[in-house]
Design a protein around this motif. Structure first.
Motif, short mmCIF file in Angstrom:
data_model
loop_
_atom_site.label_atom_id
_atom_site.label_comp_id
_atom_site.label_asym_id
_atom_site.label_seq_id
_atom_site.Cartn_x
_atom_site.Cartn_y
_atom_site.Cartn_z
N ILE A 163 -74.35 -70.12 56.42
CA ILE A 163 -75.57 -70.79 56.19
C ILE A 163 -76.44 -69.40 56.09
O ILE A 163 -77.38 -69.62 55.37
N GLN A 164 -76.37 -68.53 56.96
CA GLN A 164 -76.93 -67.08 56.79
C GLN A 164 -77.01 -66.61 55.36
O GLN A 164 -77.64 -66.16 54.56
N ALA A 165 -75.44 -66.55 54.72
CA ALA A 165 -75.25 -65.90 53.46
C ALA A 165 -75.90 -66.83 52.64
O ALA A 165 -76.48 -66.11 51.42
N TYR A 166 -75.85 -68.26 52.70
CA TYR A 166 -76.63 -69.13 51.79
C TYR A 166 -77.92 -68.68 51.87
O TYR A 166 -78.73 -68.46 50.61
N MET A 167 -78.84 -68.74 52.68
CA MET A 167 -80.24 -68.35 52.75
C MET A 167 -80.32 -67.11 52.11
O MET A 167 -81.44 -66.97 51.32
N ASP A 168 -79.41 -65.96 52.44
CA ASP A 168 -79.80 -64.65 51.78
C ASP A 168 -79.83 -64.72 50.24
O ASP A 168 -80.45 -64.27 49.44
N GLN A 169 -78.66 -65.60 49.63
CA GLN A 169 -78.49 -65.54 48.33
C GLN A 169 -79.68 -66.53 47.62
O GLN A 169 -80.07 -66.20 46.61
N GLU A 170 -79.83 -67.57 48.22
CA GLU A 170 -80.62 -68.76 47.50
C GLU A 170 -82.28 -68.48 47.98
O GLU A 170 -82.73 -68.82 47.30
#
Length: 245
Positions: A163-170
């Protein structure tokens, strides 16, 4: 029922983009009217993760997100992971907020999987979370349960990292000096009284940008996934807009 650890969920709900209006409370809940609220029969035990796991009512489905099920036990565990001062708020605020956060969590994980986004597992965090869950279960002498708890802890940690990686990317560019300045300029242009200096209101502007980004993300992801709420009788109560094509 998916098993969440309180440590991983606390990390999840504390993520910068996932907290919008923190409204969670104690165990008493209201009737399901199709908006994600639950009856007291559905809620089961809200006190601890162990209570939620052992309560037979914990398996009651509250909402489905595509093929994923969110149960009363999942909601109970999510509530138990939140700070006490938040859990003490009115249940009519607590339950819908918690359900919506879990829906958003599932939508993000599904979209992350579709896009091939995964988080880097932190060995220290994984071992700490897993050991905590294992030690808790091992005290009762149930090694099988302890092993399952360790697996659940590792999965929860992986989900939080994803989720954190997704937030960082999106959503990594939602709050920048440029976006904050643009929002401030818009406020100043439309204000009828003097506006405080930018630095004085920057935290509020950043929070509003994050909240709006999360609302937009929830709407966008929710438009492509069938979301069905269930009543205390186990029957669907409300279906969101779907796009199965």
């Amino acid at each position: 029922m998916k098993r969440f650890t309180t440590t991983a969920l606390a990390t999840l709900f504390a993520a910068p983009f996932l907290i919008a209006t923190p409204v969670l409370a104690e165990s008493h809940v209201t009737a399901n009217d199709g908006s994600g609220e639950m009856t007291q029969d559905q809620s089961g035990a809200m006190a601890t993760e162990t209570d939620a796991a052992n309560d037979p009512q914990a398996e009651a489905i509250v909402v489905t997100v595509g093929d994923a099920e969110i149960t009363a036990g999942d909601v109970a565990i999510a509530v138990s992971a939140l700070p006490p001062q938040i859990r003490q708020r009115p249940a009519e605020q607590v339950i819908p907020f918690t359900v919506e956060q879990l829906i958003l969590r599932e939508l993000i994980l599904q979209d992350a999987e579709a896009k091939g986004i995964t988080g880097d597992m932190s060995d220290d965090g994984m071992e700490s979370d897993s050991a905590s869950a294992t030690d808790e279960m091992s005290e009762d002498g149930d090694t099988d349960t302890a092993s399952n708890a360790q697996d659940d802890a590792m999965q929860s940690q992986q989900d939080a990292e994803t989720i954190q990686a997704y937030m960082d990317q999106e959503l990594g560019d939602v709050v920048t000096d440029e976006t904050v300045q643009a929002a401030y300029d818009e406020i100043a242009d439309n204000a009828t009284t003097e506006v405080p200096p930018l630095e004085a209101v920057r935290p509020q502007i950043e929070q509003q940008l994050r909240q709006q980004a999360m609302r937009d993300l929830r709407n966008t992801l929710g438009d492509s996934v069938e979301i069905v709420y269930y009543g205390p009788d186990g029957q669907p109560r409300e279906v969101s807009t779907t796009d199965n094509g």
